[in-house]
Design an enzyme around this catalytic site. Structure first.
Site, PDB file in Angstrom:
ATOM      1  N   VAL A  85     -19.263 -27.779  -9.455  1.00 19.10           N
ATOM      2  CA  VAL A  85     -17.843 -27.579  -9.755  1.00 19.10           C
ATOM      3  C   VAL A  85     -17.324 -28.792 -10.527  1.00 19.10           C
ATOM      4  O   VAL A  85     -17.942 -29.858 -10.514  1.00 19.10           O
ATOM      5  CB  VAL A  85     -17.000 -27.375  -8.465  1.00 19.10           C
ATOM      6  N   ILE A 125     -26.946 -21.615  -2.254  1.00 18.96           N
ATOM      7  CA  ILE A 125     -27.874 -21.224  -1.187  1.00 18.96           C
ATOM      8  C   ILE A 125     -27.159 -20.407  -0.111  1.00 18.96           C
ATOM      9  O   ILE A 125     -27.749 -19.517   0.512  1.00 18.96           O
ATOM     10  CB  ILE A 125     -28.631 -22.457  -0.633  1.00 18.96           C
ATOM     11  N   GLU A 127      -1.029 -20.942  -7.099  1.00 20.71           N
ATOM     12  CA  GLU A 127      -1.880 -19.762  -6.987  1.00 20.71           C
ATOM     13  C   GLU A 127      -2.048 -19.251  -5.560  1.00 20.71           C
ATOM     14  O   GLU A 127      -1.938 -18.051  -5.309  1.00 20.71           O
ATOM     15  CB  GLU A 127      -3.251 -20.109  -7.574  1.00 20.71           C
ATOM     16  N   MET A 182     -17.671 -32.991  -2.843  1.00 21.31           N
ATOM     17  CA  MET A 182     -16.556 -32.047  -2.917  1.00 21.31           C
ATOM     18  C   MET A 182     -16.573 -31.155  -1.678  1.00 21.31           C
ATOM     19  O   MET A 182     -17.120 -30.051  -1.677  1.00 21.31           O
ATOM     20  CB  MET A 182     -16.624 -31.291  -4.216  1.00 21.31           C
ATOM     21  N   HIS A 217     -28.146 -29.831  29.657  1.00 20.97           N
ATOM     22  CA  HIS A 217     -29.303 -28.932  29.593  1.00 20.97           C
ATOM     23  C   HIS A 217     -28.887 -27.546  30.098  1.00 20.97           C
ATOM     24  O   HIS A 217     -28.167 -27.464  31.078  1.00 20.97           O
ATOM     25  CB  HIS A 217     -30.426 -29.470  30.487  1.00 20.97           C
ATOM     26  N   CYS A 253     -10.513 -23.751  -0.392  1.00 15.64           N
ATOM     27  CA  CYS A 253     -11.229 -23.734   0.889  1.00 15.64           C
ATOM     28  C   CYS A 253     -10.927 -22.475   1.704  1.00 15.64           C
ATOM     29  O   CYS A 253     -11.832 -21.743   2.099  1.00 15.64           O
ATOM     30  CB  CYS A 253     -10.853 -24.989   1.672  1.00 15.64           C
ATOM     31  N   GLU A 282     -33.886 -23.401  -9.295  1.00 12.84           N
ATOM     32  CA  GLU A 282     -33.336 -24.759  -9.116  1.00 12.84           C
ATOM     33  C   GLU A 282     -34.059 -25.707 -10.066  1.00 12.84           C
ATOM     34  O   GLU A 282     -35.281 -25.730 -10.111  1.00 12.84           O
ATOM     35  CB  GLU A 282     -33.521 -25.197  -7.646  1.00 12.84           C
TER      36      GLU A 282
HETATM   37  C1  LIG Z   1     -17.792 -20.844  -2.205  1.00 11.47           C
HETATM   38  C2  LIG Z   1     -17.387 -22.167  -1.633  1.00 11.47           C
HETATM   39  C3  LIG Z   1     -17.736 -22.499  -0.344  1.00 11.47           C
HETATM   40  C4  LIG Z   1     -17.355 -23.724   0.192  1.00 11.47           C
HETATM   41  N1  LIG Z   1     -17.711 -24.026   1.454  1.00 11.47           N
HETATM   42  C5  LIG Z   1     -17.374 -25.223   1.980  1.00 11.47           C
HETATM   43  C6  LIG Z   1     -17.705 -25.552   3.315  1.00 11.47           C
HETATM   44  O1  LIG Z   1     -18.309 -24.770   4.041  1.00 11.47           O
HETATM   45  N2  LIG Z   1     -17.323 -26.774   3.789  1.00 11.47           N
HETATM   46  C7  LIG Z   1     -16.645 -27.672   3.012  1.00 11.47           C
HETATM   47  O2  LIG Z   1     -16.322 -28.759   3.484  1.00 11.47           O
HETATM   48  N3  LIG Z   1     -16.309 -27.382   1.738  1.00 11.47           N
HETATM   49  C8  LIG Z   1     -16.653 -26.184   1.208  1.00 11.47           C
HETATM   50  N4  LIG Z   1     -16.284 -25.884  -0.071  1.00 11.47           N
HETATM   51  C9  LIG Z   1     -15.555 -26.896  -0.853  1.00 11.47           C
HETATM   52  C10 LIG Z   1     -14.076 -26.893  -0.500  1.00 11.47           C
HETATM   53  O3  LIG Z   1     -13.534 -25.618  -0.720  1.00 11.47           O
HETATM   54  C11 LIG Z   1     -13.352 -27.927  -1.331  1.00 11.47           C
HETATM   55  O4  LIG Z   1     -13.982 -29.171  -1.163  1.00 11.47           O
HETATM   56  C12 LIG Z   1     -11.902 -28.042  -0.929  1.00 11.47           C
HETATM   57  O5  LIG Z   1     -11.217 -26.833  -1.103  1.00 11.47           O
HETATM   58  C13 LIG Z   1     -11.222 -29.142  -1.745  1.00 11.47           C
HETATM   59  O6  LIG Z   1      -9.900 -29.246  -1.348  1.00 11.47           O
HETATM   60  P1  LIG Z   1      -8.790 -29.795  -2.340  1.00 11.47           P
HETATM   61  O7  LIG Z   1      -7.541 -29.900  -1.529  1.00 11.47           O
HETATM   62  O8  LIG Z   1      -9.273 -30.997  -3.019  1.00 11.47           O
HETATM   63  O9  LIG Z   1      -8.637 -28.689  -3.473  1.00 11.47           O
HETATM   64  P2  LIG Z   1      -8.501 -27.106  -3.479  1.00 11.47           P
HETATM   65  O10 LIG Z   1      -8.811 -26.502  -2.192  1.00 11.47           O
HETATM   66  O11 LIG Z   1      -9.256 -26.664  -4.672  1.00 11.47           O
HETATM   67  O12 LIG Z   1      -6.958 -26.890  -3.736  1.00 11.47           O
HETATM   68  C14 LIG Z   1      -6.352 -27.297  -4.918  1.00 11.47           C
HETATM   69  C15 LIG Z   1      -5.074 -26.498  -5.097  1.00 11.47           C
HETATM   70  O13 LIG Z   1      -4.334 -27.036  -6.181  1.00 11.47           O
HETATM   71  C16 LIG Z   1      -3.712 -25.982  -6.881  1.00 11.47           C
HETATM   72  N5  LIG Z   1      -3.373 -26.490  -8.227  1.00 11.47           N
HETATM   73  C17 LIG Z   1      -4.248 -26.923  -9.168  1.00 11.47           C
HETATM   74  N6  LIG Z   1      -3.566 -27.358 -10.251  1.00 11.47           N
HETATM   75  C18 LIG Z   1      -2.257 -27.201  -9.980  1.00 11.47           C
HETATM   76  C19 LIG Z   1      -1.060 -27.467 -10.708  1.00 11.47           C
HETATM   77  N7  LIG Z   1      -1.087 -28.011 -11.921  1.00 11.47           N
HETATM   78  N8  LIG Z   1       0.119 -27.151 -10.133  1.00 11.47           N
HETATM   79  C20 LIG Z   1       0.161 -26.606  -8.891  1.00 11.47           C
HETATM   80  N9  LIG Z   1      -0.926 -26.338  -8.164  1.00 11.47           N
HETATM   81  C21 LIG Z   1      -2.117 -26.638  -8.705  1.00 11.47           C
HETATM   82  C22 LIG Z   1      -4.760 -24.888  -6.876  1.00 11.47           C
HETATM   83  O14 LIG Z   1      -4.189 -23.617  -7.093  1.00 11.47           O
HETATM   84  C23 LIG Z   1      -5.332 -25.035  -5.459  1.00 11.47           C
HETATM   85  O15 LIG Z   1      -4.698 -24.192  -4.540  1.00 11.47           O
HETATM   86  C24 LIG Z   1     -16.632 -24.640  -0.615  1.00 11.47           C
HETATM   87  C25 LIG Z   1     -16.254 -24.304  -1.914  1.00 11.47           C
HETATM   88  C26 LIG Z   1     -16.622 -23.088  -2.416  1.00 11.47           C
HETATM   89  C27 LIG Z   1     -16.205 -22.734  -3.801  1.00 11.47           C
END
Ligand SMILES: Cc1cc2nc3c(=O)[nH]c(=O)nc-3n(C[C@H](O)[C@H](O)[C@H](O)COP(=O)(O)OP(=O)(O)OC[C@H]3O[C@@H](n4cnc5c(N)ncnc54)[C@H](O)[C@@H]3O)c2cc1C
Length: 481
Positions: free
Chosen positions: A287, A201, A36, A332, A460, A42, A218
């Site tokens: 999530v 939040i 995707e 997460m 400071h 992230c 909440e």
């Molecule tokens: C609105 C929001 C704000 C956030 N803010 C923060 C923050 O400030 N700080 C922080 O630390 N975290 C934040 N997070 C959380 C953070 O985005 C996630 O913890 C992080 O993206 C997790 O990384 P990941 O590599 O595990 O998965 P993801 O980033 O979710 O990536 C997973 C990838 O796998 C791909 N995928 C899934 N299934 C398949 C498949 N079968 N074949 C091929 N590709 C596939 C998806 O398309 C996706 O690109 C936030 C999340 C959201 C929703």
């Protein structure tokens, strides 16, 4: 014939792409599959685009309060919502281009499509069921496509998606998930946010600063319920001062949809039901891991509460299969995913002395206004573990830099083991605390005691002086309060 690799990673979020880079650095032939958006949630729909939106809100706040700084801005400050959203989307695109560049630079093969495990060492990549995100930077030239691929080690890094409550499912129009909340076509006048974790939040903060009438509901007794109770109570007061309405121990029981609004039936803690009508609602109730359609059941991969069960090096119960990041369970957070990635790859590559993941030392940051950041045990958890503790506190109102910045509302709280002096936890609310917390994270990682922190010189004038003062306060020695 299937193309063979040392390591294949499914998912290119912060877990997946960091695992790919580390594997390539260690000389392993590596491929990463994505369906995707390169760079995952992230960079495309999470950490980064939300911070871009929050930055616009912050600048707006300063412009509106310019007179506090002796400045005059003629006329009213107005948000150009399309430009605010475009800026955020442009930054997301830049981030996914960056990951494409890094894959190429590190000679990691990108495979575009949806991966499914057929054996513990084999995946089939099919055409993606998802529409590629737009705007998306061009994929690296050598990107591969559908087919069968094998590897000695396969790392699942498929991330997570919004959780929905039965009967209150997001519809993308009146009830938003974070996806729609990040690209509002127009500003709602009123908004109900269900759930006050970090995602809820942060959106509440963004929309409130942009002038929207925001109500947060909440179910637990505190906003940002994982935080130290004193810090969340402090933050709640600040949110309320900004005009946010916050209902704690309250539950959205039912939502009625109108033509262009929702009416939520909110059960309050006294048992009464309050009907709240708002233009839009954000469902931010957590999530859940992307564990479906991966072939996990057929291979007998152990899952629990929607996530893959791993050991502290990312190993699943099936030899050769690993999981990291959101799909491998809480917290997460992107930096947890990245660290898990490095630990997992170094271990599978056979490096000596790989440190296991220590979840207690993962900081948490929420970029609301005021910001909240923490690491380690809360006061309640330390007490529940039977620890004898000393607690220090220091308010921003007694810090010169905070006063000069016009940001004197904040609090730093530190928790020490009374016997050993070990720093057990640090909790902060106030301006820039998401940057400051790293000082305490390093300290905890080095198993620092109060003595060493007291002997550390803090520059400071900085907000960081509140950190030292909090340590001093735990020992009855605060100098500026
Ligand atoms: C609105 C929001 C704000 C956030 N803010 C923060 C923050 O400030 N700080 C922080 O630390 N975290 C934040 N997070 C959380 C953070 O985005 C996630 O913890 C992080 O993206 C997790 O990384 P990941 O590599 O595990 O998965 P993801 O980033 O979710 O990536 C997973 C990838 O796998 C791909 N995928 C899934 N299934 C398949 C498949 N079968 N074949 C091929 N590709 C596939 C998806 O398309 C996706 O690109 C936030 C999340 C959201 C929703």
């Amino acid at each position: 014939m299937a193309e063979n690799y040392d390591v294949i990673i499914i998912g290119s979020g912060p877990g997946g792409y960091i695992a790919a880079i580390r594997a390539a650095q260690l000389g392993l032939k590596t491929a990463i599959v994505e369906r995707e958006h390169l760079a995952g949630i992230c960079s495309n729909w999470g950490c980064i685009p939300t911070k871009a939106l929050l930055r616009s809100a912050e600048v707006m706040h300063y412009a509106e309060h310019a007179k506090n700084y002796g400045l005059k801005i003629e006329g009213t400050v107005k948000a150009d919502l399309k430009a605010v959203v475009d800026r955020s989307r442009g930054i997301a695109q830049r981030m996914n281009a960056g990951v494409g560049f890094l894959m190429k630079k590190n000679k990691v093969d990108v495979v575009w499509g949806e991966a499914k495990l057929t054996k513990s060492n084999e995946i089939v990549v099919a055409k993606s069921s998802k529409k590629p995100m737009e705007p998306q930077a061009p994929l690296p030239k050598n990107t591969k496509g559908e087919g069968t691929y094998t590897a000695k080690h396969i790392i699942i890094a498929t991330g997570a998606r919004p959780r929905a409550l039965p009967g209150i499912e997001p519809d993308g129009k009146l009830i938003w998930t974070y996806f729609e909340a990040m690209v509002p076509p127009e500003m709602p006048k009123s908004l109900l946010v269900m759930g006050s974790g970090a995602i809820g939040i942060e959106f509440a903060s963004f929309y409130r600063t942009m002038g929207v009438d925001v109500t947060v509901v909440e179910v637990l007794p505190a906003v940002m319920p994982v935080e130290d109770a004193e810090i969340s109570a402090f933050a709640k007061k600040q949110f309320e001062k900004q005009g946010m309405k916050i209902l704690l121990e309250a539950k959205v029981a039912k939502v009625e949809k109108g033509a262009n609004s929702i009416t939520a039936h909110v059960e309050l803690k006294d048992g009464k039901v309050e009907k709240i009508t708002a233009d839009r609602m954000i469902s931010a109730v957590g999530v859940q891991g992307n564990i479906e359609n991966l072939g996990l059941e057929a291979l007998g991969v152990k899952t629990e509460r929607g996530c893959i069960v791993i050991d502290s090096y990312g190993k699943t119960n099936v030899a050769g299969l690993y999981a990291i990041g959101d799909v491998a369970g809480p917290p997460m957070l992107a930096h947890k995913a990245e660290h898990e990635a490095v630990v997992c790859v170094e271990k599978l590559a056979g490096l000596p002395n790989v440190h296991p993941m220590d979840k207690l030392k993962i900081p948490g940051c929420t970029y609301c206004n005021p910001q909240v950041a923490s690491v380690g045990l809360t006061e309640a958890k330390a007490k529940a573990e039977g620890k004898d503790i000393r607690v220090g506190r220091f308010p921003f109102v007694a810090n010169g830099k905070a006063i000069a910045l016009g940001e004197d509302q904040g609090l730093v709280k530190t928790i020490f083991d009374k016997k050993t002096g070990q720093l057990l936890g640090a909790h902060m609310v106030g301006a820039e605390v998401t940057e400051l917390i790293q000082g305490f994270v390093v300290a905890m990682n080095l198993e620092t005691t109060e003595e060493e922190l007291m002997h550390t010189i803090f520059p400071h004038p900085t907000l960081s002086e509140t950190m030292k003062e909090s340590v001093l306060d735990a020992y009855g020695r605060a100098l500026n309060a």
